[in-house]
Design a protein around this motif. Structure first.
Motif, PDB file in Angstrom:
ATOM      1  N   ARG A 399      -4.802  49.809 -18.894  1.00 23.39           N
ATOM      2  CA  ARG A 399      -3.522  49.397 -19.474  1.00 23.39           C
ATOM      3  C   ARG A 399      -3.622  49.491 -20.987  1.00 23.39           C
ATOM      4  O   ARG A 399      -4.713  49.645 -21.543  1.00 23.39           O
ATOM      5  CB  ARG A 399      -3.149  47.981 -19.048  1.00 23.39           C
ATOM      6  CG  ARG A 399      -4.210  46.928 -19.334  1.00 23.39           C
ATOM      7  CD  ARG A 399      -3.775  45.592 -18.782  1.00 23.39           C
ATOM      8  NE  ARG A 399      -4.799  44.579 -18.954  1.00 23.39           N
ATOM      9  CZ  ARG A 399      -4.647  43.308 -18.604  1.00 23.39           C
ATOM     10  NH1 ARG A 399      -3.503  42.908 -18.052  1.00 23.39           N
ATOM     11  NH2 ARG A 399      -5.616  42.439 -18.770  1.00 23.39           N
ATOM     12  N   ALA A 403      -0.824  45.480 -24.030  1.00 18.80           N
ATOM     13  CA  ALA A 403      -0.776  44.719 -22.777  1.00 18.80           C
ATOM     14  C   ALA A 403      -1.978  43.792 -22.669  1.00 18.80           C
ATOM     15  O   ALA A 403      -1.853  42.637 -22.230  1.00 18.80           O
ATOM     16  CB  ALA A 403      -0.725  45.669 -21.585  1.00 18.80           C
ATOM     17  N   GLU A 489       5.912  51.462 -27.209  1.00 24.58           N
ATOM     18  CA  GLU A 489       5.891  49.997 -27.146  1.00 24.58           C
ATOM     19  C   GLU A 489       6.554  49.393 -28.382  1.00 24.58           C
ATOM     20  O   GLU A 489       7.242  48.361 -28.286  1.00 24.58           O
ATOM     21  CB  GLU A 489       4.453  49.501 -27.016  1.00 24.58           C
ATOM     22  CG  GLU A 489       3.847  49.750 -25.648  1.00 24.58           C
ATOM     23  CD  GLU A 489       2.374  49.412 -25.601  1.00 24.58           C
ATOM     24  OE1 GLU A 489       1.904  48.969 -24.541  1.00 24.58           O
ATOM     25  OE2 GLU A 489       1.678  49.603 -26.634  1.00 24.58           O
TER      26      GLU A 489
END
Length: 583
Positions: A399, A403, A489
């Motif tokens: 990940r 995260a 992100e």
């Protein structure tokens, strides 16, 4: 990890001139500096504050050029800070203001016996300094907040620490008796200090960098000196301070009441005997083998350094204590010895000063056993990441780094610790103040605590209010919130803020810090973690625009960090631009 508290100051580049130069002792030359730029002045349209050095161990950086004009190595003055452009000829040295008076600043320079190999650019300049000579200085960048509850003071240092020790004794920022241990290379280096009858000042003649002499001298102090609530300050050659650090730990002095700083680093025999052209060669060294890095990492993680006796330990000793398999410790110890962290004596190994320094320095350890090391390990998957357009961290850990930061408290804490450096830039942010009086301010991101601490005085005074809420009247200050996120992100992060607050202030690094000696490697690690290099202010503006924001302003705070003001874009503008997709 405990951290000393400090007060940051605006960083200002100043041109000062020599008023006079005198030899305090045969081994210490005092240069008195003056000039208009010690007071408040204006340069390039910027109104800059007067010089201030409120604490005894503040330091300024004096600037020299190894060749060429001095102007080519100077930092760039900003409205509320400085930036350091790259320079191959910049030579900066830190010095303690010995005396600060109206329009005058004293700097003391240690003089070696004949100049010679130990002397550097600052000493050579000081030897020749005459009235009217110019010098460029920057700082101080901060001042330590001394513990007011300390009931006694212990000052430890060599000749390089004398300016700070002398200033402490004159200004007495903490009440209570002073116990001072000072090593000097020659009896002629002894100075008249402003001691009182209750003080204990001890002079020890020893070679510069003699850690054993410094340790022995500190051991002669009454152990009661270290009980109660002392404040212990020490400055000398970095490795000479290692046994002092261990003594303070053994005495139980809390780190919040200690300040131990390596003022200089002794060069090895190989360095001091190499010819000048060899030391100055521009040919880069061969790439080091990664085996040593992995050996140090394993030794730190398994407790090898802590398990070695003072008298030395054999490989079999360590295998038994640490539960290693038979025959596995010897190769590990041999590699550590090859790198100077252990000393081999027949079949026994002892930790060297370099090894002890590594173990004692928490930040240095993180290069091998911490988040920084985990980021380096992710580069093993860099090739795959480059081909697929993803990140090496995600390939290795399943990940993204962001995260992990959200779900792993330790990773989040590491990011917050890294963001503590923003404290030095808070005076610039408060000077810029890209918000209205009476605003509701909401600090967010890894640097939220740093920003909140800086905002508290203004909140108490009623100039603004600190809140954890969101809303159309809130200005959200997001500190280092995007640096650990991929572009996608970052887009989603900003998009989630749309229509929740009046404005967003992004505090992010947008330019390279040229003072960082490993900047190119750090940039590659950044690519491995986030899939992108350093984002410029323009690039952050593009991501913000795609997420529903308009870049209203950019203010450079210094050290490559900028404050971007984002305001919501109207739906009409969004519809026309079609900028809804993630970058």
């Amino acid at each position: 990890m405990s951290h000393r508290r400090f007060t940051p100051h605006p960083l200002v580049l100043r041109r000062v001139t020599v008023l006079r130069a005198v030899d305090v002792t045969p081994r210490m030359r005092r240069v008195t500096l003056g000039g208009d730029e010690l007071g408040a002045f204006t340069r390039d349209g910027f109104s800059l504050p007067a010089f201030a050095s409120p604490v005894f161990d503040d330091h300024v950086k004096v600037m020299f050029a190894s060749e060429g004009p001095i102007e080519a190595v100077l930092p760039v003055q900003l409205a509320h800070g400085i930036d350091w452009p790259p320079s191959e000829t910049r030579l900066g040295r830190d010095y303690t203001p010995r005396r600060v008076a109206e329009g005058e600043l004293d700097l003391d320079f240690v003089l070696h016996a004949d100049g010679g190999e130990q002397s550097g650019p600052a000493e050579e300049w000081a030897r020749r300094a005459t009235e009217g000579d110019e010098l460029w200085i920057v700082g101080p960048k901060s001042s330590t907040i001394l513990p007011a509850e300390a009931d006694r003071i212990v000052l430890i240092g060599d000749e390089t620490a004398l300016p700070a020790i002398g200033r402490f004794l004159e200004e007495r920022p903490i009440a209570g008796p002073v116990h001072a241990v000072i090593t000097i290379a020659d009896p002629s280096a002894r100075q008249d200090l402003s001691s009182r009858p209750e003080d204990d000042v001890r002079w020890i003649v020893a070679a510069p960098g003699d850690g054993a002499a410094l340790e022995d001298a500190v051991r002669t102090l009454d152990p009661a000196v270290f009980s109660g609530t002392p404040y212990v300050w020490a400055a000398a050659e970095s490795r000479a301070l290692l046994p002092v650090r261990r003594l303070l730990t053994a005495h139980g002095v809390p780190r919040s009441h200690t300040d131990v700083t390596g003022y200089w680093h002794a060069r090895s025999v190989e360095e001091t005997t190499a010819p000048d052209d060899a030391r100055a060669a521009s040919v880069p060294p061969p790439l080091p083998s990664p085996v040593g890095w992995f050996a140090v990492r394993a030794a730190l993680q398994t407790g090898v350094f802590d398990s070695i006796d003072d008298t030395g330990s054999t490989a079999a000793d360590l295998e038994r204590r640490l539960g290693f398999g038979a025959g596995t410790a010897a190769p590990l110890l041999a590699v550590l010895a090859d790198h100077g962290l252990l000393l081999r004596d027949d079949d026994r190994f002892r930790i060297t000063e370099a090894g002890a320094e590594l173990v004692a320095d928490e930040h240095e350890r993180e290069r091998f056993d911490g988040l920084e090391a985990d980021q380096v390990l992710a580069l093993a998957d860099l090739a795959t990441a480059l081909r697929t357009g993803s990140t090496a961290w995600e390939h290795r850990n399943g990940r993204t780094f962001a995260a992990d930061a959200e779900s792993d408290g330790e990773v989040g804490a590491e990011l917050a610790e890294h963001a503590e450096g923003l404290a030095y830039l808070m005076p610039a942010l408060l000077a810029v103040q890209p918000w209205d009086e009476g605003a509701l301010l909401s600090p967010q991101g890894p640097g939220a605590d740093v920003v909140r601490d800086a905002l508290v005085p203004g909140s108490v005074a009623g100039r603004w209010t600190i809140t954890d809420a969101t809303g159309p009247s809130v200005v959200a200050i997001h500190a280092h919130a995007l640096a650990h996120r991929t572009d996608a992100e970052a887009h989603r992060y900003l998009a989630a803020l749309a229509e929740t607050v009046e404005a967003v202030l992004l505090l992010e690094a947008t330019n390279v810090d040229a003072l960082n000696p490993s900047v190119s490697e750090d940039e590659l690690v950044r690519v491995g973690v986030t899939g992108t290099g350093l984002r410029s202010a323009d690039r952050l503006g593009e991501i913000a625009a795609s997420a529903g924001w308009e870049r209203a302003d950019v203010q450079e705070l210094g050290w490559g960090v900028s404050c971007l003001t984002l305001r919501p874009r109207t739906m009409a503008v969004l519809s026309e631009s079609g900028e809804h997709a993630a970058p």
